[in-house]
Enzyme design. Structure first.
Site, PDB file in Angstrom:
ATOM      1  CD  GLU A  38      -8.045  -8.057  -2.379  1.00  0.00           C
ATOM      2  OE1 GLU A  38      -8.014  -8.022  -3.512  1.00  0.00           O
ATOM      3  OE2 GLU A  38      -8.843  -8.104  -1.868  1.00  0.00           O
ATOM      4  CE  LYS A  53     -13.855 -18.369 -15.273  1.00  0.00           C
ATOM      5  NZ  LYS A  53     -12.896 -19.394 -14.571  1.00  0.00           N
ATOM      6  N   GLY A  68     -14.029 -10.963  -7.953  1.00  0.00           N
ATOM      7  CA  GLY A  68     -12.752 -11.303  -8.205  1.00  0.00           C
ATOM      8  C   GLY A  68     -11.959 -10.076  -7.901  1.00  0.00           C
ATOM      9  CB  SER A  69      -8.516  -9.436  -9.364  1.00  0.00           C
ATOM     10  OG  SER A  69      -8.777  -9.336 -10.616  1.00  0.00           O
ATOM     11  CB  THR A  70      -9.558  -3.803  -8.427  1.00  0.00           C
ATOM     12  OG1 THR A  70     -10.138  -4.209  -7.312  1.00  0.00           O
ATOM     13  CG2 THR A  70      -9.961  -2.634  -8.996  1.00  0.00           C
ATOM     14  CD  GLU A  71      -4.683  -7.109 -13.399  1.00  0.00           C
ATOM     15  OE1 GLU A  71      -4.474  -7.994 -12.441  1.00  0.00           O
ATOM     16  OE2 GLU A  71      -4.127  -7.284 -14.496  1.00  0.00           O
ATOM     17  N   GLY A  97     -12.051  -6.716 -12.975  1.00  0.00           N
ATOM     18  CA  GLY A  97     -13.419  -6.265 -12.714  1.00  0.00           C
ATOM     19  C   GLY A  97     -13.514  -4.971 -13.738  1.00  0.00           C
ATOM     20  CD  GLU A 121     -17.127  -8.944  -3.315  1.00  0.00           C
ATOM     21  OE1 GLU A 121     -16.220  -8.324  -3.021  1.00  0.00           O
ATOM     22  OE2 GLU A 121     -17.173 -10.012  -3.116  1.00  0.00           O
ATOM     23  CB  CYS A 140     -13.153  -9.503  -1.177  1.00  0.00           C
ATOM     24  SG  CYS A 140     -14.609 -10.122  -0.759  1.00  0.00           S
TER      25      CYS A 140
HETATM   26  P1  NDP Z   1      -9.220 -12.831 -10.963  1.00  0.00           P
HETATM   27  O1  NDP Z   1     -10.010 -11.719 -10.915  1.00  0.00           O
HETATM   28  O2  NDP Z   1      -8.324 -13.237 -12.146  1.00  0.00           O
HETATM   29  O3  NDP Z   1     -10.443 -14.140 -11.015  1.00  0.00           O
HETATM   30  C1  NDP Z   1     -11.682 -14.159 -10.841  1.00  0.00           C
HETATM   31  C2  NDP Z   1     -12.554 -15.183 -11.745  1.00  0.00           C
HETATM   32  O4  NDP Z   1     -12.540 -14.382 -13.223  1.00  0.00           O
HETATM   33  C3  NDP Z   1     -11.940 -16.366 -12.050  1.00  0.00           C
HETATM   34  O5  NDP Z   1     -13.105 -17.213 -12.365  1.00  0.00           O
HETATM   35  C4  NDP Z   1     -11.131 -16.247 -13.422  1.00  0.00           C
HETATM   36  O6  NDP Z   1     -10.721 -17.229 -13.913  1.00  0.00           O
HETATM   37  C5  NDP Z   1     -11.835 -15.004 -14.173  1.00  0.00           C
HETATM   38  N1  NDP Z   1     -11.410 -14.461 -14.989  1.00  0.00           N
HETATM   39  C6  NDP Z   1     -10.193 -13.869 -15.240  1.00  0.00           C
HETATM   40  N2  NDP Z   1     -10.114 -13.200 -16.222  1.00  0.00           N
HETATM   41  C7  NDP Z   1     -11.218 -12.766 -16.804  1.00  0.00           C
HETATM   42  C8  NDP Z   1     -11.751 -12.122 -17.940  1.00  0.00           C
HETATM   43  N3  NDP Z   1     -10.780 -11.168 -18.522  1.00  0.00           N
HETATM   44  N4  NDP Z   1     -13.052 -12.126 -17.956  1.00  0.00           N
HETATM   45  C9  NDP Z   1     -13.696 -12.423 -17.294  1.00  0.00           C
HETATM   46  N5  NDP Z   1     -13.521 -13.559 -16.250  1.00  0.00           N
HETATM   47  C10 NDP Z   1     -12.180 -13.626 -16.009  1.00  0.00           C
HETATM   48  O7  NDP Z   1      -8.727 -13.474  -9.777  1.00  0.00           O
HETATM   49  P2  NDP Z   1      -7.399 -14.121  -9.574  1.00  0.00           P
HETATM   50  O8  NDP Z   1      -7.737 -15.547  -9.269  1.00  0.00           O
HETATM   51  O9  NDP Z   1      -6.213 -14.294 -10.531  1.00  0.00           O
HETATM   52  O10 NDP Z   1      -6.704 -13.452  -8.233  1.00  0.00           O
HETATM   53  C11 NDP Z   1      -5.848 -12.287  -8.238  1.00  0.00           C
HETATM   54  C12 NDP Z   1      -6.076 -11.581  -7.217  1.00  0.00           C
HETATM   55  O11 NDP Z   1      -7.528 -11.160  -7.084  1.00  0.00           O
HETATM   56  C13 NDP Z   1      -5.991 -11.833  -5.777  1.00  0.00           C
HETATM   57  O12 NDP Z   1      -4.534 -11.801  -5.333  1.00  0.00           O
HETATM   58  C14 NDP Z   1      -6.700 -11.115  -4.946  1.00  0.00           C
HETATM   59  O13 NDP Z   1      -5.897 -10.049  -4.456  1.00  0.00           O
HETATM   60  C15 NDP Z   1      -7.967 -10.895  -5.961  1.00  0.00           C
HETATM   61  N6  NDP Z   1      -9.038 -11.416  -5.687  1.00  0.00           N
HETATM   62  C16 NDP Z   1     -10.138 -10.973  -4.866  1.00  0.00           C
HETATM   63  C17 NDP Z   1     -11.358 -11.611  -4.819  1.00  0.00           C
HETATM   64  C18 NDP Z   1     -12.432 -10.836  -4.154  1.00  0.00           C
HETATM   65  O14 NDP Z   1     -13.468 -11.819  -3.567  1.00  0.00           O
HETATM   66  N7  NDP Z   1     -12.758  -9.742  -4.127  1.00  0.00           N
HETATM   67  C19 NDP Z   1     -11.312 -13.089  -5.096  1.00  0.00           C
HETATM   68  C20 NDP Z   1     -10.156 -13.565  -5.941  1.00  0.00           C
HETATM   69  C21 NDP Z   1      -9.178 -12.862  -6.069  1.00  0.00           C
HETATM   70  P3  NDP Z   1      -9.571 -18.134 -13.549  1.00  0.00           P
HETATM   71  O15 NDP Z   1      -9.614 -18.438 -12.127  1.00  0.00           O
HETATM   72  O16 NDP Z   1      -9.476 -19.450 -14.073  1.00  0.00           O
HETATM   73  O17 NDP Z   1      -8.276 -17.362 -13.748  1.00  0.00           O
END
Ligand code: NDP
Length: 478
Positions: free
Chosen positions: A389, A184, A236-239, A241, A258, A292
């Site tokens: 972050e 996804k 993606g985000s720690t939250e 994750g 990650e 990140c």
């Molecule tokens: P998210 O962690 O929300 O998104 C990452 C991916 O996970 C996206 O494909 C998202 O879908 C998907 N996702 C969201 N919620 C769920 C869930 N409950 N279960 C499974 N998958 C899910 O990051 P955001 O885009 O909202 O960014 C928020 C913050 O995260 C940023 O400000 C940054 O600090 C951090 N971040 C860190 C990254 C890294 O590389 N470490 C990369 C991106 C963000 P969708 O995009 O459609 O919401």
């Protein structure tokens, strides 16, 4: 002193053919979504709608997982490694052939400068497929046991900051190890993943080996929580994750996460300061700071603070912010209005907590999502801009006196993804690398990536490694 003016040097977008709407990629073909509502993806530099994208609901996700399971059992699991490698090499070559088109598409959908998508993202995407193609028939020699086996179906969820590169980091090792995948992409950047689906067709990849389901958080959740996936790989985000770790706890799913970072970039007084300035700029302003492992906390030895800061401000004043497709652009558009709001909110908190804000003087386009390169001085370790972050072009500057203090401050974070050290002394680099709690430590450079090098974090930056021989382990039953 005479100054040179830049003439616009825009890359033509005529090479990309963006369709009005896109379906899901399931079992080798594009299909309509059945139980989701389509959404739009926009160009963050112009706010123009680019295309309408199908949203995969739970039934669509189930269909994709079934296709991946069937392809795993009937074709991919038992295919000789050397045969799987041929598909990966073929994909790598097609990525190279279509690299200009993919770079333009990435810059349009994501907002990153073409210089970066063309010179960093795309070469690394191809390199990942080449690298893991090489491993596909040598898995028994990877030092991971005599007979490593694939896990099955991998659910992969990726963010918007490096859309195609994160796809490559996930799909290349999974396929090389004999797994099939359902991926996804992020809601705001689906276009290059859908172009990759076309590449899978072009490469004659057996149907169902790669499936792409588009959507937002709920689609990601339905995918990682699906009962029939064996492996979850998330960036993606720690939250989010953390939510995923909870959701899969108690299941047999193997997980790699990650997550975020708040890297320290540490400059000692014996460092080559002009080079360090380039590294600081690259560390935090590369990809608009949507990285990140960005060097978002600058730790400067007190004795060179004034000199370094003057050089840094001068360099920041030369950064060009604007049209991502212009080859002269250093900093492109912020990926979404939501991310721009987050960057603005945290920057305002920085000011209200007492740090001093300095923004490089630069004109910003009227339409689109933009944030000028910014730094904060007078930052203390307790400030939120030093702990959280920001994920944007915002640098927090702190100082230190001794190497021990630099280590204390660098490690004083819930994260542990990366760090940078700038000094002339090799022994000091090794001393620090031993003590910094970070998955990657760069010495006299920053943000360097290579498919043969493992990448991943400590603490709240996640677990597991991607890239290199270590990256195979995440996709094998040993
Ligand atoms: P998210 O962690 O929300 O998104 C990452 C991916 O996970 C996206 O494909 C998202 O879908 C998907 N996702 C969201 N919620 C769920 C869930 N409950 N279960 C499974 N998958 C899910 O990051 P955001 O885009 O909202 O960014 C928020 C913050 O995260 C940023 O400000 C940054 O600090 C951090 N971040 C860190 C990254 C890294 O590389 N470490 C990369 C991106 C963000 P969708 O995009 O459609 O919401």
């Amino acid at each position: 002193m005479p100054t040179f003016e830049y003439a616009p040097a825009p890359e033509s977008s005529s090479i990309v053919d963006i369709k009005a709407s896109y379906g899901l990629f399931v079992n080798g073909e594009f299909v309509d979504g059945t139980d989701g509502s389509p959404f739009k993806t926009v160009n963050p530099a112009s706010e123009q709608v680019l295309a309408e994208i199908a949203e995969a609901g739970p039934a669509d996700v189930d269909r994709a997982v079934k296709a991946a399971r069937s392809a795993y059992q009937k074709v991919w699991r038992d295919m000789a490694g050397a045969e799987r490698a041929k598909y990966l090499y073929r994909i790598a070559r097609i990525v190279q052939e279509r690299s200009r088109e993919l770079a333009v598409l990435e810059s349009i959908d994501n907002g990153k400068p073409i210089r970066e998508s063309r010179d960093v993202d795309l070469p690394l995407v191809a390199a990942h497929f080449f690298y893991y193609a090489g491993w596909a028939d040598k898995l028994g020699h990877a030092g991971l046991g005599p007979d490593p086996r694939p896990l099955g179906v991998a659910a992969q969820v990726i963010p918007w900051n490096f859309p195609l590169l994160m796809l490559a980091w996930k799909i290349a090792p999974a396929l090389a190890c004999g797994n099939t995948v359902v991926l996804k992409p992020a809601e705001t950047t689906p276009l290059t993943a859908l172009a990759f689906a076309e590449i899978c067709q072009q490469a004659d990849l057996p149907p169902g080996v790669v499936n792409i389901v588009t959507g937002a958080g709920p689609t990601g959740r339905a995918l990682v929580e699906h009962d029939d996936v064996d492996k979850v790989a998330f960036t993606g985000s720690t939250e989010v994750g953390r939510a995923i770790a909870k959701a899969v706890a108690g299941s047999n799913k193997k997980v790699t996460l990650e997550l975020g970072g708040k890297a320290a970039n540490i400059v000692f007084d014996d460092a080559a300061l002009d080079q360090a300035v380039e590294g600081i700029v690259n560390g935090i302003f590369f990809n608009q700071g949507h990285v990140c492992c960005a060097g978002s906390r600058l730790l400067v030895q007190e004795s060179v603070y004034d000199e370094l800061l003057a050089k840094l401000k001068r360099r920041m004043s030369l950064l060009r912010v604007g049209d991502p497709l212009d080859k002269n652009t250093d900093i492109g558009a912020i990926n979404s209005s939501a991310q721009l709001e987050r960057i603005r909110a945290l920057s305002e908190i920085g000011e209200s907590e007492g740090a001093s804000r300095w923004t490089a003087p630069c004109p910003l386009p009227e339409r689109g999502y933009w944030f000028a390169p910014t730094l904060f001085t007078g930052v203390s370790q307790a400030h939120r801009i030093a702990r959280e972050e920001i994920f944007g072009p915002v640098l927090s500057v702190l100082t230190f006196r001794t190497p021990a203090e630099a280590v204390e401050k660098a490690n004083n974070t819930p994260y542990g993804l990366s760090a940078g050290v700038w000094t002339e002394k090799g022994s000091r680099i090794l001393w620090l690398a031993d003590r910094l709690r970070a998955g990657v430590v760069w010495a006299n450079t920053f943000n360097k990536f290579d498919p043969s090098s493992p990448f991943g974090g400590y603490k709240e930056s996640g677990y597991g490694r991607e890239g290199g021989r270590h990256g195979l382990e995440a996709y094998l039953a040993l």
